[in-house]
Write a protein that holds these residues in place. Structure first.
Motif, PDB file in Angstrom:
ATOM      1  N   ASP A 103      49.972  30.637  44.531  1.00 20.21           N
ATOM      2  CA  ASP A 103      50.567  30.708  45.855  1.00 20.21           C
ATOM      3  C   ASP A 103      51.532  31.886  45.999  1.00 20.21           C
ATOM      4  N   SER A 104      51.593  32.394  47.213  1.00 17.34           N
ATOM      5  CA  SER A 104      52.654  33.340  47.570  1.00 17.34           C
ATOM      6  C   SER A 104      53.229  32.901  48.895  1.00 17.34           C
ATOM      7  N   GLU A 105      54.545  33.071  49.053  1.00 16.37           N
ATOM      8  CA  GLU A 105      55.156  32.739  50.342  1.00 16.37           C
ATOM      9  C   GLU A 105      54.806  33.787  51.395  1.00 16.37           C
ATOM     10  N   ASP A 106      54.325  34.939  50.958  1.00 16.39           N
ATOM     11  CA  ASP A 106      53.858  35.979  51.876  1.00 16.39           C
ATOM     12  C   ASP A 106      52.389  35.701  52.214  1.00 16.39           C
ATOM     13  N   LYS A 107      52.118  35.408  53.485  1.00 20.90           N
ATOM     14  CA  LYS A 107      50.759  35.009  53.870  1.00 20.90           C
ATOM     15  C   LYS A 107      49.730  36.092  53.582  1.00 20.90           C
ATOM     16  N   ASP A 108      50.120  37.352  53.776  1.00 23.19           N
ATOM     17  CA  ASP A 108      49.170  38.439  53.526  1.00 23.19           C
ATOM     18  C   ASP A 108      48.827  38.533  52.045  1.00 23.19           C
ATOM     19  N   VAL A 109      49.845  38.365  51.218  1.00 25.07           N
ATOM     20  CA  VAL A 109      49.607  38.404  49.770  1.00 25.07           C
ATOM     21  C   VAL A 109      48.690  37.251  49.367  1.00 25.07           C
ATOM     22  N   HIS A 110      48.969  36.074  49.934  1.00 31.08           N
ATOM     23  CA  HIS A 110      48.135  34.913  49.601  1.00 31.08           C
ATOM     24  C   HIS A 110      46.688  35.142  50.040  1.00 31.08           C
ATOM     25  N   ALA A 111      46.522  35.702  51.230  1.00 29.01           N
ATOM     26  CA  ALA A 111      45.165  35.984  51.727  1.00 29.01           C
ATOM     27  C   ALA A 111      44.465  36.996  50.825  1.00 29.01           C
ATOM     28  N   ALA A 112      45.214  38.000  50.336  1.00 32.95           N
ATOM     29  CA  ALA A 112      44.620  39.001  49.443  1.00 32.95           C
ATOM     30  C   ALA A 112      44.199  38.356  48.127  1.00 32.95           C
ATOM     31  N   ARG A 113      44.982  37.390  47.666  1.00 37.06           N
ATOM     32  CA  ARG A 113      44.624  36.699  46.426  1.00 37.06           C
ATOM     33  C   ARG A 113      43.353  35.872  46.620  1.00 37.06           C
ATOM     34  N   MET A 114      43.247  35.242  47.784  1.00 37.90           N
ATOM     35  CA  MET A 114      42.034  34.458  48.069  1.00 37.90           C
ATOM     36  C   MET A 114      40.814  35.386  48.110  1.00 37.90           C
ATOM     37  N   LYS A 115      41.024  36.565  48.698  1.00 41.27           N
ATOM     38  CA  LYS A 115      39.923  37.533  48.770  1.00 41.27           C
ATOM     39  C   LYS A 115      39.508  37.961  47.359  1.00 41.27           C
ATOM     40  N   ARG A 116      40.496  38.203  46.505  1.00 36.09           N
ATOM     41  CA  ARG A 116      40.198  38.610  45.123  1.00 36.09           C
ATOM     42  C   ARG A 116      39.456  37.498  44.379  1.00 36.09           C
ATOM     43  N   PHE A 117      39.890  36.245  44.619  1.00 36.99           N
ATOM     44  CA  PHE A 117      39.179  35.116  44.006  1.00 36.99           C
ATOM     45  C   PHE A 117      37.706  35.148  44.413  1.00 36.99           C
ATOM     46  N   ARG A 118      37.464  35.355  45.696  1.00 39.34           N
ATOM     47  CA  ARG A 118      36.074  35.338  46.178  1.00 39.34           C
ATOM     48  C   ARG A 118      35.271  36.479  45.575  1.00 39.34           C
ATOM     49  N   GLU A 119      35.926  37.635  45.381  1.00 36.60           N
ATOM     50  CA  GLU A 119      35.221  38.774  44.781  1.00 36.60           C
ATOM     51  C   GLU A 119      34.723  38.435  43.376  1.00 36.60           C
ATOM     52  N   ILE A 120      35.597  37.726  42.620  1.00 36.94           N
ATOM     53  CA  ILE A 120      35.186  37.361  41.254  1.00 36.94           C
ATOM     54  C   ILE A 120      34.152  36.245  41.300  1.00 36.94           C
ATOM     55  N   ALA A 121      34.410  35.222  42.123  1.00 38.82           N
ATOM     56  CA  ALA A 121      33.539  34.041  42.152  1.00 38.82           C
ATOM     57  C   ALA A 121      32.129  34.379  42.661  1.00 38.82           C
ATOM     58  N   ARG A 122      32.027  35.391  43.511  1.00 39.63           N
ATOM     59  CA  ARG A 122      30.698  35.683  44.073  1.00 39.63           C
ATOM     60  C   ARG A 122      29.751  36.274  43.025  1.00 39.63           C
ATOM     61  N   ASN A 123      30.310  36.643  41.868  1.00 33.17           N
ATOM     62  CA  ASN A 123      29.439  37.138  40.785  1.00 33.17           C
ATOM     63  C   ASN A 123      28.744  36.008  40.025  1.00 33.17           C
ATOM     64  N   ILE A 124      29.170  34.766  40.278  1.00 32.54           N
ATOM     65  CA  ILE A 124      28.580  33.640  39.543  1.00 32.54           C
ATOM     66  C   ILE A 124      27.141  33.435  39.982  1.00 32.54           C
ATOM     67  N   LYS A 125      26.279  33.338  38.986  1.00 37.06           N
ATOM     68  CA  LYS A 125      24.868  33.098  39.292  1.00 37.06           C
ATOM     69  C   LYS A 125      24.620  31.593  39.249  1.00 37.06           C
ATOM     70  N   ALA A 126      24.656  30.998  40.398  1.00 37.07           N
ATOM     71  CA  ALA A 126      24.404  29.558  40.518  1.00 37.07           C
ATOM     72  C   ALA A 126      23.796  29.327  41.893  1.00 37.07           C
ATOM     73  N   ASP A 127      23.069  28.234  42.017  1.00 35.35           N
ATOM     74  CA  ASP A 127      22.425  27.984  43.299  1.00 35.35           C
ATOM     75  C   ASP A 127      23.429  27.642  44.388  1.00 35.35           C
ATOM     76  N   LYS A 128      24.504  26.964  43.994  1.00 37.27           N
ATOM     77  CA  LYS A 128      25.484  26.557  45.003  1.00 37.27           C
ATOM     78  C   LYS A 128      26.867  26.481  44.358  1.00 37.27           C
ATOM     79  N   ILE A 129      27.871  26.963  45.071  1.00 42.90           N
ATOM     80  CA  ILE A 129      29.249  26.881  44.581  1.00 42.90           C
ATOM     81  C   ILE A 129      30.071  26.118  45.610  1.00 42.90           C
ATOM     82  N   VAL A 130      30.793  25.122  45.145  1.00 42.70           N
ATOM     83  CA  VAL A 130      31.603  24.306  46.065  1.00 42.70           C
ATOM     84  C   VAL A 130      33.040  24.260  45.565  1.00 42.70           C
ATOM     85  N   TYR A 131      33.958  23.989  46.484  1.00 45.78           N
ATOM     86  CA  TYR A 131      35.380  24.145  46.185  1.00 45.78           C
ATOM     87  C   TYR A 131      36.195  22.978  46.749  1.00 45.78           C
ATOM     88  N   VAL A 132      37.263  22.641  46.056  1.00 45.51           N
ATOM     89  CA  VAL A 132      38.353  21.882  46.688  1.00 45.51           C
ATOM     90  C   VAL A 132      39.637  22.677  46.455  1.00 45.51           C
TER      91      VAL A 132
END
Lengths: 326, 114
Positions: A103-132
Motif C-alpha cells: 500500500d501507499s497513501e499516495d493514490k498515484d503511487v498505489h496505482a503505479a504499483r498495481m500496474k507493475r503487478f499486472r505487468e509481471i502477472a501477465r507473463n504467467i502462462k495459465a489459462d485463467k488468473i483470478v484474484y482477491v
C-alpha cells in the motif's frame, strides 16, 4: 477403494509454489484405474463433471515494497512466475490470494504499483488468473482500485467439477466479510450437493490464528459455519506469510508463504517481526516450496529455497476428496 | 419553564462530570496516530474498572483486543470511550484493526494487567 490406495495416488503431485502451491486435482490420473473410478463416482455424487486439472496459488507479492527484510523487491515474484511457466504441466488456474501490492497513501503511487503487478502477472502462462484483494490493495479505498483493475472483490467460478469461491475479507473497515457477502455465499453454494469439492480463496485466515497480530476475520466463524455444511472444503489464504494448516469441521485451511518476506511462527516468536534478510539465502522463508514425490531424496540446490515436505500442497487436494463417501 | 429546565440540565451535566472524575473509574487518555498509540503501554490492576478515552489525530483507527473484549472504532475529531474491568493478570496486545496505511500492521499497544 481401500483407503491406502486413495492415499497412494493423492500423494503424487508436482510442485508447491510460493505457496504457490500447484494443486493437482487428479494426480497421475493414468497411474491407477482406481483414480478415475473415484472421480467418476464423486462426479455422480455431486452432480458435476469432475475432470483432472492443476492450479497454482500465489500470495502476498507486495509489489512496491522496499525495506530491509527484502532489498530484492519483487525478484521472488518474478522468479515464481518463471517457475510456474517452467512447470511440466501448464496450470488451468492461478489464484492470487491478496496483497498484490504494498500500500501507499499516495493514490498515484498505489496505482503505479498495481500496474507493475499486472505487468509481471501477465507473463504467467495459465489459462485463467483470478484474484482477491489483500488489505494493502483495498484497505484504504474500500476496494475501488482493485475493482478498476480486476473486477469484483468476491465472486465464484466452476472449473471441472470444483467450485471456486473468492471471498473478500479486507475491503471493509473492519477485518470482516460482512452480512451482504455472507448472504451471497449462502445463495452461491445452495445449488451444490454436500459432496461437491469447494475451494475458497481469500486473504486473511477465516479463523483466530493470532488475533493480536491481526491474523483473523471477525466474522470468520459465520463463514465456516456455512462452509461446514459441505463435506469437501479447502480454504487457501495468504496474509500470514508462512505455512500453516488448520482443520475445522469439514473445512481445511492452508496458509501461504509470501513472495516478499516471511513471518515467524506465532507460537514461538513473541513479535510480529519479519525474518531478517539473509545474503546467503536471499529467498529463505519465501515460496517456492517444492513437493517431492520421492521422500528422502536430497533437497534440490536452487536459488530459491526449496523445502521437501511430503504432503505439502497435496493436502488441500486430499482434503477436497476426503469425504467423497464412495 | 423551559429556561429553568435548561439551567437544571447544565448543572446536572457539570456536576456529573465532576463526580465521575472524583469518584468514578480512573480515566486513561490514549491517542492513536499512524502508526502507534500513545502511551504505548498502560498498566491496570486486576479487578480495577478503568475508562479508556480514545482519540485519533489523523485517520480512522481501530482498537481491538480479543482477550480483553475490546473492539472500538476511533474516528478523528471524536472521542470513543470504553470502560473495562480486567479479570485476568497478563500482558495483552491491543491492535489497530482498521487498515490505516502502510505501517498499519505494526500499530499496537500493550496493556499490562497486574
Amino acid at each position: 477403494m481401500k483407503d491406502v490406495d486413495r492415499r497412494g495416488f493423492l500423494r503424487v503431485a508436482g510442485m508447491s509454489i510460493g505457496i504457490g502451491a500447484l494443486y493437482r486435482t487428479l494426480p497421475a490420473a493414468a497411474m491407477t484405474g482406481s483414480a478415475n473410478e473415484m472421480l467418476t463416482a464423486l462426479g455422480k455424487k455431486s452432480g458435476e463433471k469432475v475432470a483432472p486439472f492443476t492450479f497454482v496459488q500465489m500470495s502476498d507479492t507486495h509489489v512496491g515494497f522496499q525495506g530491509p527484510p527484502n532489498p530484492l523487491g519483487t525478484k521472488a515474484f518474478e522468479q515464481a512466475v518463471a517457475k510456474v511457466n517452467a512447470l511440466p504441466q501448464r496450470p488451468d488456474l492461478v489464484l492470487f490470494t491478496g496483497d498484490l501490492t504494498h500500500d501507499s497513501e499516495d493514490k498515484d503511487v498505489h496505482a503505479a504499483r498495481m500496474k507493475r503487478f499486472r505487468e509481471i502477472a501477465r507473463n504467467i502462462k495459465a489459462d485463467k488468473i483470478v484474484y482477491v484483494p489483500g488489505e494493502n490493495d483495498a484497505g484504504l479505498d474500500g476496494g475501488a482500485l482493485f475493482r478498476e483493475n480486476f473486477g469484483e472483490t468476491y465472486y465464484s467460478l466452476d472449473h471441472k467439477g470444483v467450485h471456486f469461491v473468492a471471498l473478500d475479507n479486507v475491503s471493509r473497515a473492519k477485518p470482516e466479510v460482512g452480512k451482504e457477502q455472507l448472504d451471497w455465499l449462502e445463495k452461491d453454494l445452495r445449488r451444490f450437493s454436500k459432496a461437491t469439492p469447494i475451494v475458497v480463496f481469500t486473504h486473511r485466515p477465516l479463523f483466530d490464528l493470532k488475533p493480536e497480530w491481526e491474523w483473523f476475520t471477525s466474522d470468520g466463524d459465520e463463514v465456516t459455519n456455512i462452509l461446514n455444511r459441505y463435506d469437501n472444503v479447502t480454504v487457501l489464504y495468504g496474509h500470514i506469510h508462512r505455512d500453516n494448516e488448520h482443520h475445522d469441521g469439514h473445512t481445511a485451511h492452508y496458509g501461504a508463504r509470501s513472495l516478499i518476506f516471511g513471518f515467524p511462527d506465532p507460537q514461538k516468536g513473541p513479535e510480529k517481526k519479519p525474518f531478517a534478510f539473509d545474503k546467503e539465502h536471499p529467498f529463505a522463508h519465501l515460496g517456492i516450496r517444492s513437493l517431492d514425490e520421492r521422500p528422502g531424496e536430497e533437497l534440490r540446490k536452487d536459488e530459491i529455497e526449496l523445502t521437501l515436505r511430503e504432503m505439502s500442497g497435496v493436502n488441500g487436494v486430499q482434503q477436497m476428496l476426503r469425504n467423497p463417501k464412495i | 419553564m423551559s429556561g429553568i429546565a435548561v439551567v437544571v440540565v447544565i448543572l446536572m451535566s457539570a456536576g456529573a462530570a465532576r463526580k465521575v472524575n472524583a469518584q468514578g473509574p480512573r480515566v486513561i487518555d490514549i491517542t492513536a496516530k499512524r502508526y502507534g498509540f500513545t502511551p504505548s503501554t498502560i498498566t491496570l490492576k486486576k479487578g480495577e474498572t478503568v475508562t479508556l478515552r480514545l482519540h485519533s489525530e489523523d485517520v480512522v483507527h481501530g482498537f481491538f483486543s480479543r482477550p480483553l473484549k475490546l473492539d472500538e472504532t476511533i474516528e478523528p475529531g471524536k472521542t470513543a470511550e470504553v470502560t473495562i474491568t480486567p479479570q485476568t493478570v497478563g500482558t495483552f496486545q491491543t491492535i489497530c484493526d482498521h487498515f490505516c496505511g502502510a505501517g498499519h500492521g505494526s500499530m499496537s499497544m500493550t496493556i499490562v494487567v497486574e
